[in-house]
Design an enzyme around this catalytic site. Sequence first.
Site, PDB file in Angstrom:
ATOM      1  CD  GLN A  93       0.005  -7.499   0.575  1.00  0.00           C
ATOM      2  OE1 GLN A  93       0.960  -6.984   1.155  1.00  0.00           O
ATOM      3  NE2 GLN A  93      -0.128  -8.804   0.466  1.00  0.00           N
TER       4      GLN A  93
ATOM      5  CG  LEU B 292       2.215  -6.197  12.341  1.00  0.00           C
ATOM      6  CD1 LEU B 292       0.865  -6.620  12.895  1.00  0.00           C
ATOM      7  CD2 LEU B 292       3.288  -7.168  12.809  1.00  0.00           C
ATOM      8  CG  HIS B 293       1.445  -1.904   5.038  1.00  0.00           C
ATOM      9  ND1 HIS B 293       0.944  -2.706   4.030  1.00  0.00           N
ATOM     10  CD2 HIS B 293       2.136  -0.911   4.420  1.00  0.00           C
ATOM     11  CE1 HIS B 293       1.310  -2.216   2.857  1.00  0.00           C
ATOM     12  NE2 HIS B 293       2.043  -1.129   3.069  1.00  0.00           N
TER      13      HIS B 293
ATOM     14  NE  ARG C  54       9.501  -7.317   6.416  1.00  0.00           N
ATOM     15  CZ  ARG C  54       8.436  -7.694   5.715  1.00  0.00           C
ATOM     16  NH1 ARG C  54       7.449  -6.843   5.515  1.00  0.00           N
ATOM     17  NH2 ARG C  54       8.367  -8.915   5.211  1.00  0.00           N
TER      18      ARG C  54
ATOM     19  CB  THR D 136      12.998 -10.199  -4.129  1.00  0.00           C
ATOM     20  OG1 THR D 136      13.088  -9.312  -3.029  1.00  0.00           O
ATOM     21  CG2 THR D 136      12.257 -11.459  -3.682  1.00  0.00           C
TER      22      THR D 136
ATOM     23  CB  THR E 148      -0.434 -11.468   7.498  1.00  0.00           C
ATOM     24  OG1 THR E 148       0.899 -11.580   7.007  1.00  0.00           O
ATOM     25  CG2 THR E 148      -0.753 -12.714   8.336  1.00  0.00           C
TER      26      THR E 148
ATOM     27  CG  ASP F  79      11.654 -10.023   6.180  1.00  0.00           C
ATOM     28  OD1 ASP F  79      11.950  -8.908   6.664  1.00  0.00           O
ATOM     29  OD2 ASP F  79      10.472 -10.368   5.971  1.00  0.00           O
TER      30      ASP F  79
ATOM     31  CB  CYS G 242       3.616  -2.643  -0.738  1.00  0.00           C
ATOM     32  SG  CYS G 242       5.004  -3.783  -0.558  1.00  0.00           S
TER      33      CYS G 242
END
Length: 364
Positions: free
Chosen positions: A240, A220-221, A298, A284, A319, A296, A237
Amino acid sequence: MSFAPTPPELLARARADLRMGVPVVLTGADGSGALALAAETLTPARLADLRAMGGAPVLAITARRATTLKARPYDDDLARLHLPPDAGLPWILAVADPADDLEMPMKGPFLAYREGSADLHRLAISLAKSARLLPAALLLELPDPAGFAASNALTHLPAALVAPLMTASPHPDPVVSARLPTEAAEAGRLHIFRPADGSEEHYAFEIGHPPRGEPVLARLHSACFTGDVLGSLKCDCGPQLRGALAQMGAAGAGVLLYLNQEGRGIGLANKMRAYSLQDQGFDTVEANHRLGFEDDERDFRLGADILKSMGFTSVRLLTNNPRKIAMMEKHGLQVAERVPLKLGETAHNRAYLATKAAKSGHLL
């Protein structure tokens, strides 16, 4: 027969309106109503029009942003701030956007409301977030919300209809797929999925012909324009993405999901705001909080839905993020194995990776 928009279509329209600076009208189950504008796209003209209506405008911000500003979030997850009579657009933007926090650390004192319902304010913030805007909204109570919306041709959102959709995961429907040979694998096929709520499309790149009855090597990117396209050294990223594709290509089978959730779900513009804050010395997670977002934002349920629609029930998940594993299993996909993906550490992202491990639980 009716051509009226459905609740998901109304939400899509409202997001587009807010991004353009057009207000929307929200109504509660109790008949209450408010005019809502996104703070980020507010214009001097619309602010003047709002002031001319009278009443008491309220600036709604998340509890994360309120904590940064030392304002009281009486409503737990948000704060409703009184808009001072002399507050102009610069003041509103300074409260919503932390860009100048270090230069102007004292923006208050703030008067935060603690009486009455915050449901419409909460909905307005959720709408701004889903439109990839700063999570701050200006609201003004309306005595006749439906009539005001009709007379001004504004999108009208009844909270009872749309609020449940804000927390639901829009089901992504397959649109088309086609053969796509790549450097990683000549036997590739790209599948396009489109959510019914009009939000961003997502992609599944299938390598080979993985059997549906066995755990599939999957990744899952989340989209990362800076890392995947520009080769940014601030994150891992890009390496990966390429590493996952190479591993699937070497295995002869796999599925890479490319989810359009840039910047951990806050969008590219807000991600660049976070980068600017990181240049000021914040990590971050701290940067996201100062902007008013969670660590996060998402929604990995999208990935589970796409894999299930492709016929998979079990995955070997590439992951380092335990949250992805938990989300897959919670939504009906067995994670038979976690396959580590430790690539791309540089001098520029070493602190970023350490923060992901310490504060977000990544297994690095």
